[in-house]
Write a protein that holds these residues in place. Structure first.
Motif, mmCIF file in Angstrom:
data_model
loop_
_atom_site.group_PDB
_atom_site.id
_atom_site.type_symbol
_atom_site.label_atom_id
_atom_site.label_comp_id
_atom_site.label_asym_id
_atom_site.label_seq_id
_atom_site.Cartn_x
_atom_site.Cartn_y
_atom_site.Cartn_z
ATOM 1 N N HIS A 104 0.874 -1.090 -0.222
ATOM 2 C CA HIS A 104 -0.103 0.001 0.097
ATOM 3 C C HIS A 104 0.579 1.248 0.469
ATOM 4 O O HIS A 104 0.316 2.215 0.468
ATOM 5 C CB HIS A 104 -0.656 -0.295 1.554
ATOM 6 N N GLY A 105 2.512 1.665 -0.356
ATOM 7 C CA GLY A 105 2.848 1.993 -0.509
ATOM 8 C C GLY A 105 2.067 3.888 -1.260
ATOM 9 O O GLY A 105 2.839 4.657 -0.687
ATOM 10 N N ASP A 106 1.673 3.306 -2.740
ATOM 11 C CA ASP A 106 0.861 4.341 -2.749
ATOM 12 C C ASP A 106 -0.139 5.423 -1.863
ATOM 13 O O ASP A 106 0.140 6.632 -2.301
ATOM 14 C CB ASP A 106 -0.128 3.938 -3.851
ATOM 15 N N LYS A 107 -0.562 4.588 -0.787
ATOM 16 C CA LYS A 107 -1.506 5.706 -0.132
ATOM 17 C C LYS A 107 -0.797 6.438 0.358
ATOM 18 O O LYS A 107 -1.360 7.683 1.452
ATOM 19 C CB LYS A 107 -2.690 4.420 -0.117
ATOM 20 N N TYR A 108 0.176 6.671 0.883
ATOM 21 C CA TYR A 108 2.006 6.894 1.516
ATOM 22 C C TYR A 108 2.226 8.362 0.981
ATOM 23 O O TYR A 108 2.973 9.213 1.516
ATOM 24 C CB TYR A 108 2.522 6.221 2.067
ATOM 25 N N GLU A 109 1.848 8.313 -0.954
ATOM 26 C CA GLU A 109 2.659 8.971 -1.254
ATOM 27 C C GLU A 109 2.073 10.951 -1.343
ATOM 28 O O GLU A 109 3.046 11.761 -0.768
ATOM 29 C CB GLU A 109 2.257 8.993 -2.879
ATOM 30 N N SER A 110 1.033 10.938 -0.743
ATOM 31 C CA SER A 110 0.558 12.273 -0.155
ATOM 32 C C SER A 110 1.112 12.925 0.419
ATOM 33 O O SER A 110 0.800 14.073 0.771
ATOM 34 C CB SER A 110 -0.800 12.464 -0.161
ATOM 35 N N ALA A 111 1.471 11.926 1.313
ATOM 36 C CA ALA A 111 2.385 12.066 3.071
ATOM 37 C C ALA A 111 3.502 12.797 2.921
ATOM 38 O O ALA A 111 4.373 13.241 3.981
ATOM 39 C CB ALA A 111 1.950 11.123 4.372
ATOM 40 N N GLY A 112 4.521 11.970 1.662
ATOM 41 C CA GLY A 112 5.365 12.712 1.990
ATOM 42 C C GLY A 112 6.565 10.774 1.334
ATOM 43 O O GLY A 112 7.767 10.919 1.754
ATOM 44 N N GLY A 113 5.667 10.098 1.508
ATOM 45 C CA GLY A 113 6.370 8.468 1.303
ATOM 46 C C GLY A 113 6.429 7.409 2.369
ATOM 47 O O GLY A 113 5.622 7.954 3.377
ATOM 48 N N THR A 114 7.134 6.197 1.902
ATOM 49 C CA THR A 114 6.901 4.863 2.519
ATOM 50 C C THR A 114 7.050 5.085 4.198
ATOM 51 O O THR A 114 6.693 4.593 5.082
ATOM 52 C CB THR A 114 6.977 3.797 1.935
ATOM 53 N N LEU A 115 8.114 6.425 4.324
ATOM 54 C CA LEU A 115 8.705 6.090 5.703
ATOM 55 C C LEU A 115 7.494 7.472 6.850
ATOM 56 O O LEU A 115 8.035 6.723 7.782
ATOM 57 C CB LEU A 115 9.744 7.076 5.750
ATOM 58 N N THR A 116 6.527 7.821 5.915
ATOM 59 C CA THR A 116 5.684 8.222 7.082
ATOM 60 C C THR A 116 5.050 7.073 7.625
ATOM 61 O O THR A 116 3.941 7.127 8.181
ATOM 62 C CB THR A 116 4.694 8.975 6.329
ATOM 63 N N ALA A 117 5.096 6.127 7.209
ATOM 64 C CA ALA A 117 4.456 4.597 8.216
ATOM 65 C C ALA A 117 4.673 4.775 10.097
ATOM 66 O O ALA A 117 3.902 3.592 10.021
ATOM 67 C CB ALA A 117 4.781 3.540 7.235
ATOM 68 N N PHE A 118 5.871 5.324 9.827
ATOM 69 C CA PHE A 118 5.522 4.916 11.347
ATOM 70 C C PHE A 118 5.438 6.091 12.672
ATOM 71 O O PHE A 118 5.323 6.231 13.233
ATOM 72 C CB PHE A 118 7.709 5.188 11.714
ATOM 73 N N ASP A 119 5.112 7.469 11.070
ATOM 74 C CA ASP A 119 3.952 8.406 12.145
ATOM 75 C C ASP A 119 3.102 7.953 12.532
ATOM 76 O O ASP A 119 1.904 7.081 11.450
ATOM 77 C CB ASP A 119 4.034 9.733 11.148
ATOM 78 N N PRO A 120 2.542 8.052 14.027
ATOM 79 C CA PRO A 120 1.266 7.260 14.331
ATOM 80 C C PRO A 120 0.499 8.034 13.484
ATOM 81 O O PRO A 120 -0.856 6.914 13.010
ATOM 82 C CB PRO A 120 1.100 7.963 15.873
ATOM 83 N N VAL A 121 -0.270 8.528 13.155
ATOM 84 C CA VAL A 121 -1.281 9.367 13.264
ATOM 85 C C VAL A 121 -1.535 9.062 11.183
ATOM 86 O O VAL A 121 -3.069 8.717 10.411
ATOM 87 C CB VAL A 121 -1.556 10.932 12.855
ATOM 88 N N THR A 122 -0.331 9.322 9.977
ATOM 89 C CA THR A 122 -0.555 8.834 9.032
ATOM 90 C C THR A 122 -0.766 7.739 8.957
ATOM 91 O O THR A 122 -0.844 6.542 7.878
ATOM 92 C CB THR A 122 0.518 9.086 8.636
ATOM 93 N N ASN A 123 -0.416 6.744 9.531
ATOM 94 C CA ASN A 123 -0.631 5.114 9.586
ATOM 95 C C ASN A 123 -1.990 4.924 10.138
ATOM 96 O O ASN A 123 -2.537 4.018 9.273
ATOM 97 C CB ASN A 123 0.260 4.615 10.699
ATOM 98 N N MET A 124 -2.070 5.534 10.837
ATOM 99 C CA MET A 124 -4.312 5.316 11.238
ATOM 100 C C MET A 124 -4.734 5.716 10.403
ATOM 101 O O MET A 124 -5.643 4.351 9.585
ATOM 102 C CB MET A 124 -4.129 6.263 12.300
ATOM 103 N N ARG A 125 -4.066 6.863 9.752
ATOM 104 C CA ARG A 125 -5.155 7.191 8.090
ATOM 105 C C ARG A 125 -5.246 5.992 6.980
ATOM 106 O O ARG A 125 -5.956 5.902 6.632
ATOM 107 C CB ARG A 125 -5.138 8.388 7.780
ATOM 108 N N VAL A 126 -3.778 5.507 6.926
ATOM 109 C CA VAL A 126 -4.122 4.599 5.736
ATOM 110 C C VAL A 126 -4.605 2.964 6.208
ATOM 111 O O VAL A 126 -5.245 2.630 4.835
ATOM 112 C CB VAL A 126 -2.323 4.283 5.694
ATOM 113 N N GLY A 127 -4.348 2.785 6.922
ATOM 114 C CA GLY A 127 -4.387 1.935 7.858
ATOM 115 C C GLY A 127 -6.510 1.800 7.971
ATOM 116 O O GLY A 127 -6.590 1.085 7.828
ATOM 117 N N VAL A 128 -7.206 2.599 7.969
ATOM 118 C CA VAL A 128 -8.375 2.963 8.234
ATOM 119 C C VAL A 128 -8.410 2.970 6.426
ATOM 120 O O VAL A 128 -9.695 2.289 6.135
ATOM 121 C CB VAL A 128 -8.642 4.007 8.497
ATOM 122 N N LYS A 129 -7.494 3.783 5.834
ATOM 123 C CA LYS A 129 -8.529 3.341 3.655
ATOM 124 C C LYS A 129 -8.806 1.547 3.678
ATOM 125 O O LYS A 129 -9.050 1.361 2.880
ATOM 126 C CB LYS A 129 -7.670 3.953 3.451
#
Length: 285
Positions: free
Chosen positions: A165-190
């Motif tokens: 699901h790397g494409d879902k992190y692109e608008s947040a700045g890339g896959t490294l934002t998977a370790f940002d708690p709020v960003t991970n929550m938003r992608v996980g909910v999607k």
């Protein structure tokens, strides 16, 4: 000769006295001028607040320009902007209760949990998902560790497969934002929304989410999430379920007493024949 020396000495004394008098007079007048300048400056600042503000800014800039460079170990005063934490007291009563309960059960500080709980309620409002369900998934997936990673590459609070699901992190700045708690929550909910829509049911969506849609058994994953969801619903409604499952105490097997059958009583020995009765019977016969 002596008169010449006396005249010279008097002349020197007069010169020194005149110099001293002049110095004191100049100094006195100078201090008076400085005092008057200070008084006039104070009156001008009182009468003109804009001048006072400009002067303060210039003075502060002058002081800042002469401030020594910070050492490498100094903390940045803007670090609070990057901190994922908030006071639980700022949350609504229902959300604060959920944050405190999760904090106690999973041994995580209530302050960062407050941000996650508030975000879960906002996401739930936008996506029509129960916020306690979102929190239950995080609890089961990572126990609220934002840096968790599974052996198959699932990352973050909701253990999203980043490479899938790397494409879902692109608008947040890339896959490294998977370790940002709020960003991970938003992608996980999607991802969860997609799984539920694909399965057509919540339990089926959870099986898709954990990657067990084509398996006979999901390892109890859906059951764990739904059980934790139910507990969080109780907390949100003002009840207080136990923070941990009560240990199952198995009664120790007691040795079964073996009944020993009673020994057969020994038959009494037949009494010895009376010799007199034997002799009598012999005579009769």
């Amino acid at each position: 000769m002596n008169k010449a020396f006396d005249a010279t000495a008097r002349g020197l004394r007069t010169f020194v006295s005149d110099v001293a008098d002049g110095f004191f007079e100049i100094t006195h007048n100078g201090f008076a001028l400085v005092g008057l300048a200070i008084v006039f400056a104070a009156l001008a600042l009182v009468a003109r607040p804009d001048l006072r503000k400009t002067g303060e800014e210039q003075l502060m800039g002058w002081l800042q320009s002469r401030k020594p460079a910070p050492e490498a170990t100094d903390l940045e005063p803007t670090a609070i902007v990057r901190t994922t934490a908030a006071s639980p007291g700022d949350l609504p009563k229902q959300q604060a209760a959920v944050a405190y309960w999760l904090s106690k059960k999973y041994r995580v500080a209530a302050e960062p949990l407050s941000v996650l709980v508030a975000e879960a309620y906002q996401l739930g409002k936008r996506t029509k998902l129960d916020p306690t369900l979102i929190l239950a998934i995080m609890a089961v997936e990572s126990s609220f560790n934002p840096f968790a990673q599974s052996h198959v590459g699932a990352q973050g609070l909701m253990q999203v497969m980043t490479r899938v699901h790397g494409d879902k992190y692109e608008s947040a700045g890339g896959t490294l934002t998977a370790f940002d708690p709020v960003t991970n929550m938003r992608v996980g909910v999607k991802v969860l929304q997609e799984c539920i829509a694909r399965a057509g049911s919540l339990e089926g969506g959870l099986r898709y989410y954990v990657g067990a849609a084509n398996l006979d058994d999901d390892g109890g994953y859906a059951g764990k999430v739904l059980a934790e969801h139910e507990r969080l619903v109780q907390v949100a409604n003002g009840r207080n379920p136990p923070t941990m499952a009560a240990p199952v105490v198995r009664a120790q097997a007691q040795p079964i007493p073996v009944a020993v059958p009673p020994s057969k009583p020994q038959q009494a020995a037949e009494p010895a024949a009376d010799p007199q009765k034997v002799a009598l019977l012999s005579e009769v016969s």
